[in-house]
Design an enzyme around this catalytic site. Sequence first.
Site, PDB file in Angstrom:
ATOM      1  N   VAL A  60     -52.449  27.164 -54.895  1.00 56.70           N
ATOM      2  CA  VAL A  60     -51.311  26.266 -54.757  1.00 56.70           C
ATOM      3  C   VAL A  60     -50.417  26.611 -53.566  1.00 56.70           C
ATOM      4  CG1 VAL A  60     -49.669  27.553 -56.202  1.00 56.70           C
ATOM      5  CG2 VAL A  60     -49.617  25.055 -56.200  1.00 56.70           C
ATOM      6  N   TYR A  61     -50.569  27.789 -52.981  1.00 54.58           N
ATOM      7  CA  TYR A  61     -49.701  28.159 -51.871  1.00 54.58           C
ATOM      8  C   TYR A  61     -49.954  27.247 -50.671  1.00 54.58           C
ATOM      9  CZ  TYR A  61     -48.682  32.588 -54.294  1.00 54.58           C
ATOM     10  OH  TYR A  61     -48.294  33.538 -55.207  1.00 54.58           O
ATOM     11  N   SER A  62     -48.917  26.494 -50.296  1.00 52.12           N
ATOM     12  CA  SER A  62     -48.979  25.584 -49.144  1.00 52.12           C
ATOM     13  C   SER A  62     -50.207  24.677 -49.209  1.00 52.12           C
ATOM     14  CB  SER A  62     -48.964  26.378 -47.829  1.00 52.12           C
ATOM     15  OG  SER A  62     -47.761  27.090 -47.687  1.00 52.12           O
ATOM     16  N   GLY A  64     -53.111  25.021 -50.420  1.00 54.97           N
ATOM     17  CA  GLY A  64     -54.395  25.633 -50.083  1.00 54.97           C
ATOM     18  C   GLY A  64     -54.487  26.176 -48.675  1.00 54.97           C
TER      19      GLY A  64
END
Length: 326
Positions: A60-62, A64
């Site tokens: 979920v960070y940025s 992918g």
Amino acid sequence: MRYVKLGRTGLEVSQLCLGCMTFGIPGRGNHPWTLDEEKSRPIIKRALELGINFFDTANVYSDGTSEEIVGRALKDFASRDDVVIATKVHGRMRPGPNGQGLSRRVILAEIDNSLRRLGTDYVDLYQIHRFDPTTPIEETIEAMHDVVKMGKARYIGASSMFAWQFARMLYTAERHGWTRFVSMQNHLNLLNREEEREMLPLCRAEGIGVLPWSPLARGRLARPWGMSTARLETDAFGKTLYDTTAEADRRMVDQVEEIARRQGAPMSQVALAWVLGHAAVSAPIVGASNLRHLEDAVAALSIELSAEERKSLEAAYVPHPVVGFS
């Protein structure tokens, strides 16, 4: 750099884990302060030079793009056999049904998506990012077990949840003969020590490696009270974790500042040294948005807090609400 076994496993990880939430295409996801690929790569390269072999990201960070940046950098700067890559699953990756959570469908789809973005055949540690109360834990654990048996992950871990929930998951895995969780990534720092009540004793009893996130309280323990940064101003999640008006937190930050002055070290090193010296902790997850942050984190490994200094820091603590589980 020092290396430790992760929980009861034979896996050796650096005593600092580089948290990769900082890396990602700006404007993608909920983190407007992320570093693009050009600015991220020197930090990842320097981490490797300093002996860090443990890198933690999440799907979920940025959206992918953190995984993509980290995967390309590690491929360019290191041998796959020399690094330990961890990522996570749970958060929303697409709109509509089945776009988030810990169902079998989501887990099996998202491990493939993460591997593609990271450019690797397997991750060393695949973690559930949060507890999913809408999915039976048997479904979640069996799917994680199957990810390991398919060779797409070597170990599995968990992140912030109540201790009773994690205890149920450990018991369920054991009862069915499924892969056991080996790590817990949870919220622990001098401004919030509530995990010491239940989760940390559980992890010590069960031989679970503890990987604290936000060991510097999203930077609040790294600078005098009242000082702000662009990240602090735009960090929506961080604002749900800490109360900038809390008098007790101000006293804690002042105490860290005083000990740092006596030690002749940055505040961040003192706050991180406290976490590193915690009996339950394996490897704190540290973020770095510049090389100085990284150098300070590694230098904290050499900071020795006296018993009196630890006592004075801990005496300043007052109970806080349990936060960070959602």
